[in-house]
Design a protein around this motif. Structure first.
Motif, PDB file in Angstrom:
ATOM      1  N   CYS A 147    -107.637 -61.036 -22.180  1.00 46.50           N
ATOM      2  CA  CYS A 147    -107.233 -62.343 -22.686  1.00 46.50           C
ATOM      3  C   CYS A 147    -108.394 -63.140 -23.262  1.00 46.50           C
ATOM      4  N   SER A 162     -99.293 -62.970 -22.983  1.00 44.71           N
ATOM      5  CA  SER A 162     -99.680 -63.283 -24.355  1.00 44.71           C
ATOM      6  C   SER A 162    -100.109 -62.047 -25.124  1.00 44.71           C
ATOM      7  N   HIS A 163    -100.770 -61.118 -24.466  1.00 44.74           N
ATOM      8  CA  HIS A 163    -101.260 -59.945 -25.180  1.00 44.74           C
ATOM      9  C   HIS A 163    -100.982 -58.694 -24.375  1.00 44.74           C
ATOM     10  N   ASP A 164    -100.807 -57.593 -25.107  1.00 41.04           N
ATOM     11  CA  ASP A 164    -100.770 -56.307 -24.423  1.00 41.04           C
ATOM     12  C   ASP A 164    -102.207 -55.924 -24.077  1.00 41.04           C
ATOM     13  N   ILE A 165    -102.330 -54.988 -23.109  1.00 41.55           N
ATOM     14  CA  ILE A 165    -103.674 -54.578 -22.722  1.00 41.55           C
ATOM     15  C   ILE A 165    -104.272 -53.694 -23.810  1.00 41.55           C
TER      16      ILE A 165
END
Lengths: 367, 538
Positions: A147, A162-165
Motif C-alpha cells: 500500500c 485498495s490494491h492487489d498484492i
C-alpha cells in the motif's frame, strides 16, 4: 522516637519515558509504594469521532489509521467491516483473505512492540526492543510493498481493499513466515527463563477473572486472566471461521501471563497466515461501491479482535453521504479502567511494568 | 638500555628519568614535584580513558543491539565523546528555583572526586612509577574512598528538590550501603590468600589468578561492584523508565557531564580493581605489563556492557533481598571456607581450584533453591536463564546490523510508495475536480475556466502540503490518471508559504512520480529494498 511520614504526590507524565505517549498518572506514594493513582488522559484528543461527521464514508478511512498507530490495518478493518454491515455490501473472497493476512501481520507487529516496550519499561536497555524492531521492520516492508506506506496504511476500502498484492509479496511473506517461529524461539530464549524477568513479572499486577470481565477488558489482557473470549472465535467475522488456530490463555492474570499470551498469539498468527496463503483464491479485490456511499438510515456495530482487544465501531446513518454519528470502542481505554485496581499497593517500578503490560496506545485512548 | 626494555618497563623508566632530573633538589621538593606530576597524569589518564570507554560502550552496545553505533565524528566515531562534551558545555546552565544551592552545586564535586582518588593506589605496573602510592592498606583505602560518592549522589537528590531525584537518591543510599557489606566481605578472601592489604603485593601473589582460587568471591565482588557503580541490572537510581534520570534529573549541561564523568570514572576504577584483585593485575606473558593491565580492564568493562545490554533491572526490594539474602551469607561462607583452606593447605595447591568451583556451584544451587528472594519467589533456575539470554545477545554481536549509513546509503521505498507531495501531469488534467472532492482535508484548491473550444483549462492547482496526510485518495479518484504520488521522502522547507505547493512545482520535470494507483508504471520502478535476514539464520 517516632518518625513522622506523609504520602507525597508524584506526577508521572504526561512527559515521561515510559507512559507510552502522553498518559499521566497522578501517583500518591508512601515511599516507593503506591497508595493511590488517578489516571489523567485526553492530552492527545483530536476529536476524531466528531471529524467523522464531516467526512463521507470513504474519506474517514485515513483517519482510522491515526487511532492506534501501531495497528493501523486493524483499525481500517474494523471500520470498513462496520460500514459494509451498515450498507449491506458483499466483499469478494480474495479481498477477505487479503484483509485477514494484513490483520494477522499487524497483530504480530503490534505484539512485538508491546513485548519490546514492556521489557524496555523493565529496564532491559533497548536490546530486546531492537530485536523486535527488526522483525516489525520486515512486516512494515511488506505493508509498504502493498500500500505504499509504513505507518498509516489506508489500505482497506469499503467493499474490498485498495490494491492487489504485487507479485513479490507472497515470496517475501513466505520467507518471513519461515523465519518468524525461529525468532519467537529466540525471544523466548532471551527472556522467558530470565530470573530477573520472572521476578519482575510473576504474580505482579494480578487481574482476577471476575474483575477482568466486570471492567469489560478484552484482548490479551482478558485472556491472560483465563477468560476464553476471542471475537475471531466467538463471533467470527470475515473468513476467520475457515482457519484452525488456538486461543492462548493465561491462568493467573499477572504481568507474566499477559506477556506470555502475546508471545503465543504471535505463533498462532503465523499459523493463520500459513493457512491463509494456502487458501488465497484468485479474483476480484473490490466490489463496486459508489464513491459517495449513502447507506440506508439505521445503525450498525461492527467489532473485530484487534491486537489490543475488541475494537468496535458504532455508526448511525441518516441516509446522507456522511455518518450521522460515529463512535469508537477503543480496547486500550477500556483495558485501562482496571489500572487502579492493578497498581495500587505495588511499587513505582511495578506500576510502570503493569502499565506497559496493558499495552495501550494513546492515539486510541484519547482519539 | 634497549628500546624494548624502555617500552616494556615504561613507567619505572620514566620515573627513573624524572627523579634523576630532579636529583639536585632537596628531597621534599622532588617528592612534591613527583607527586604533582602523578596527580596530573592520573587526571588526564582518567578523563581520556573515560572518553574512550564512552565511545567503546556506545559502539559495543550498538553491536549487541544490531545497530551501527556512532561512527561519524572522526575515524570510527572516536571523537564522538568530545563532540558530546562540547555540546554539554555549550548548554544553558540553569538552577531549579527551589534548589538548595550549596548542596546542589557541591554534589557533583563530591561525587566525582572519589573516582579520581581511587586511582592513587591502582598499580599499572610493578616497580616504582607503576603506582602513585603503594599504601600498605591499599584495598581498605579504596573501600573507604569509594563510599564517599554516595554522599554526593544523595546531596544531588536532596538539593535539586525534585521528587524523581529524591526517590533516586533514597534508592541509592539503601542500595550502596547494602552492597558495601558483601563487597567488603568478599575482599577478605583475597586478602587471606595474599596475606596483605597492599595492592602491589596482592598482584605479586597471584601466580594463579585469584579468580580461580576465589570464584565465589569474584562473583560476589563483581555483582556488588556493579551495584556500587549503578550498572545494569542494578541501575535503579537512574532507572530511566521509572524515575526519568534519578538523582541528576535537574542537572543541566556541564553539571550533568561531571556526574557522567563520576559514573564512568567509577566504572573504570571498578574494572581496574577487579583486574588487580582477581585477574592478576599487570601480569601476563609477552606484552608490556601496562598493556596487559589495560586489556584486562577493557575485558571486565566489556562484560559489564554485555550484562547491560541483556538484562532487565531488579525492583528495589528484590535488590535489597539479593544483597542481604544471597550475597551477604554467601560472602560469609566464602570467608569461612577460605580460612579453612588457608589453615589446611597454606600454599593453595592447584586441586583447590576444582574444589572451590565445585563448592561455588553447590552453594549457588543451595541458596537459590532454599531461600526465596521475596515472598514466594525463588531463583530456581540458578542463573541459567540469564546465561541463555547472554548467549543470545553474544550471537547477535556477529549478526548484520539493521541500520544503514543514511545519506550515503539510501533504501529504495516500494514501487507504490506514497511519498512527498503530488505530481501532476497537466496535459491530461481535465479539471474535473474529482481529487478535490475525494480529499478528506479539503487541501486541494482548483480553479478552472472554460476553454476556447470545449473542456476546462486549469488555472490554479494548489496543494497545502503542510496539512497533507498522504492518504492517496485524490490519486485513486482521478478518472484520467493525471495525478501521481511523489517518490521522494526527504524534502524539507524552512518557509511557511513553501508548504503550499503550486502548479509550477507540481508539474516540474524533476518530479519523480510513484506507481501508486498506476499499476502500468510498476514495471519501470526500481526494486524495493527489503530487510535481509541476519547472517547465520536460514
Amino acid at each position: 522516637m517516632e518518625l513522622k511520614t506523609e504520602p507525597f504526590v508524584l506526577n508521572m507524565g504526561p512527559q515521561h519515558p515510559s507512559t507510552h505517549g502522553v498518559f499521566r498518572m497522578r501517583l500518591v506514594l508512601d515511599g516507593e509504594v503506591i497508595v493511590d493513582v488517578e489516571p489523567v488522559f485526553g492530552y492527545l484528543h483530536r476529536g476524531i469521532e466528531k471529524l467523522a461527521e464531516g467526512c463521507n464514508y470513504a474519506q474517514f478511512i485515513p483517519y482510522t489509521d491515526r487511532l492506534d498507530y501501531l495497528a493501523s490495518m486493524t483499525n481500517n478493518f474494523a471500520y470498513v467491516l462496520t460500514v459494509e454491515k451498515l450498507a449491506g455490501i458483499k466483499v469478494p473472497e480474495r479481498a477477505e483473505y487479503l484483509r485477514v493476512i494484513m490483520a494477522e501481520l499487524m497483530r504480530i507487529a503490534s505484539h512485538l512492540m508491546a513485548v519490546g516496550f514492556l521489557l524496555n519499561d523493565m529496564g532491559a536497555f533497548f536490546t530486546p526492543l531492537m530485536y523486535m524492531f527488526r522483525e516489525r521492520e520486515k512486516i512494515l516492508d511488506l505493508f509498504d510493498m502493498v500500500c505504499g506506506q509504513r505507518l498509516t496504511y489506508n489500505y482497506m476500502r469499503i467493499g474490498g481493499v485498495s490494491h492487489d498484492i504485487p507479485e513479490e509479496f507472497l515470496p517475501a511473506l513466505r520467507r518471513f513466515l519461515s523465519e518468524m517461529p525461529h525468532f519467537i524461539d529466540e525471544y523466548d530464549q532471551l527472556l522467558a527463563e530470565n530470573e530477573i524477568l520472572l521476578a519482575r513479572t510473576k504474580g505482579i499486577g494480578i487481574l482476577p477473572r471476575e474483575l477482568a470481565i466486570n471492567s469489560s477488558a478484552s484482548g490479551p489482557v482478558l485472556r491472560a486472566s483465563g477468560v476464553n473470549w476471542d471475537i475471531r472465535k466467538v463471533d467470527p467475522y470475515s473468513v476467520y471461521d475457515r482457519f484452525q488456530f488456538d486461543i492462548p490463555l493465561g491462568t493467573v492474570g499477572d504481568t507474566y501471563d499477559r506477556y506470555r499470551v502475546r508471545i503465543e498469539e504471535m505463533r498462532q498468527s503465523v499459523r493463520i497466515l500459513k493457512q491463509a496463503i494456502e487458501q488465497l483464491p484468485d479474483g476480484e479485490i473490490r466490489s463496486k461501491v459508489p464513491a459517495r456511499l449513502r447507506p440506508p438510515a439505521g445503525e450498525a456495530y461492527g467489532h473485530i479482535e484487534g491486537p489490543k482487544g475488541e475494537l468496535g465501531f458504532y455508526i448511525v446513518s441518516d441516509n446522507s453521504p456522511n455518518p450521522y454519528r460515529l463512535r469508537i470502542r477503543p480496547p486500550a481505554l477500556l483495558n485501562l479502567t482496571a489500572l487502579r485496581d492493578l497498581i495500587v499497593g505495588w511499587k513505582i517500578a511495578d506500576a510502570v511494568v503493569i502499565f506497559g503490560s496493558i499495552d495501550i496506545c494513546l492515539g486510541e485512548v484519547d482519539r | 638500555m634497549g628500546v624494548w626494555d624502555f617500552i616494556y618497563n615504561l613507567f619505572p623508566r620514566l620515573y627513573e628519568l624524572t627523579s634523576a632530573a630532579l636529583g639536585g633538589l632537596p628531597t621534599w621538593a622532588s617528592y612534591l614535584i613527583l607527586g604533582l606530576i602523578g596527580i596530573v597524569l592520573i587526571l588526564f589518564f582518567v578523563i581520556l580513558v573515560v572518553m574512550l570507554f564512552v565511545w567503546f560502550e556506545r559502539r559495543l552496545v550498538g553491536r549487541f543491539q544490531i545497530r551501527l553505533g556512532p561512527n561519524r565524528a572522526g575515524p570510527a566515531g572516536l571523537f564522538q565523546p568530545i563532540a558530546d562534551v562540547i555540546k554539554l558545555l555549550l548548554k544553558e546552565s540553569f538552577t531549579p528555583s527551589k534548589a538548595d544551592r550549596w548542596v546542589y552545586f557541591l554534589a557533583p564535586v563530591v561525587a566525582v572526586v572519589p573516582a579520581f582518588l581511587i586511582f592513587a593506589v591502582v598499580p599499572i605496573q610493578g616497580g616504582a612509577g607503576g603506582i602513585l602510592v603503594d599504601l600498605n592498606i591499599g584495598i581498605l583505602y579504596i573501600v573507604a574512598i569509594s563510599t564517599i560518592s554516595v554522599v554526593g549522589v544523595f546531596m544531588a537528590g536532596w538539593g535539586s528538590s525534585n521528587k524523581y531525584s529524591l526517590v533516586g537518591a533514597m534508592r541509592t543510599v539503601a542500595q550502596m550501603v547494602s552492597y558495601e557489606v558483601p563487597l567488603v566481605l568478599s575482599i577478605i578472601g583475597v586478602v587471606l590468600i595474599a596475606g596483605s592489604l597492599s595492592m602491589v603485593t596482592i598482584v605479586k601473589e597471584q601466580a594463579v589468578p585469584f579468580i580461580l582460587l576465589q570464584p565465589l568471591g569474584f562473583l560476589i565482588f563483581f555483582l556488588g561492584s556493579l551495584a556500587e557503580i549503578n550498572r545494569s541490572p542494578f541501575d535503579l537510581l537512574e532507572a530511566e523508565s521509572e524515575i526519568v534520570a534519578g538523582f541528576h534529573t535537574e542537572y543541566p549541561g556541564i553539571w550533568f557531564a561531571i556526574f557522567f564523568l563520576a559514573e564512568y570514572g567509577h566504572a573504570l576504577a571498578v574494572s581496574a580493581i577487579v583486574t588487580t584483585l582477581f585477574l592478576g593485575g599487570w601480569m601476563g606473558p609477552g606484552l608490556p605489563p601496562y598493556l596487559w593491565f589495560f586489556i584486562k580492564v577493557l575485558l571486565v568493562f566489556s562484560v559489564m556492557l554485555w550484562l547491560r545490554s541483556t538484562l532487565p533491572r531488579f525492583r528495589v526490594d528484590q535488590l535489597m533481598g539479593f544483597a542481604w539474602k544471597y550475597l551477604f551469607p554467601l560472602a560469609l561462607v566464602n570467608i569461612f571456607i577460605t580460612g579453612f583452606e588457608a589453615i589446611l593447605w597454606p600454599d593453595f595447591p592447584w586441586p583447590i581450584i576444582l574444589v572451590n568451583i565445585l563448592v561455588m556451584g553447590v552453594l549457588i544451587v543451595l541458596w537459590s533453591r532454599f531461600f526465596p528472594l521475596e515472598e514466594g519467589f525463588r531463583l530456581e533456575r540458578y542463573g541459567i536463564g540469564i546465561a541463555k539470554g547472554m548467549a543470545l545477545t553474544f550471537k547477535h554481536l556477529f549478526r548484520r546490523p539493521i541500520t544503514v549509513q543514511y545519506p550515503e546509503q539510501r533504501l529504495t521505498p516500494s514501487r507504490r510508495f506514497r511519498g512527498n507531495e503530488l505530481v501532476l501531469d497537466l496535459g491530461r488534467c481535465t479539471g474535473c475536480g474529482a481529487c478535490v472532492r475525494a480529499c478528506p482535508l479539503n487541501i486541494i484548491h482548483l480553479e478552472t475556466r472554460r476553454g476556447p473550444e470545449k473542456g476546462l483549462i486549469v488555472e490554479r492547482f494548489d496543494v497545502e502540503a503542510g496539512r497533507c496526510m498522504y492518504c492517496g485518495l485524490c490519486v485513486e479518484s482521478c478518472p484520467v490518471g493525471c495525478l501521481f504520488m511523489g517518490r521522494s521522502y526527504e524534502r524539507a522547507t524552512y518557509r511557511l508559504e513553501e508548504l503550499t505547493v503550486g502548479m509550477d512545482r507540481l508539474t516540474a520535470p524533476d518530479r519523480k512520480p510513484s506507481a501508486y494507483a498506476h499499476p502500468e508504471m510498476e514495471k519501470e520502478m526500481p526494486e524495493q529494498t527489503l530487510l535481509a535476514p541476519p547472517k547465520g539464520v536460514h
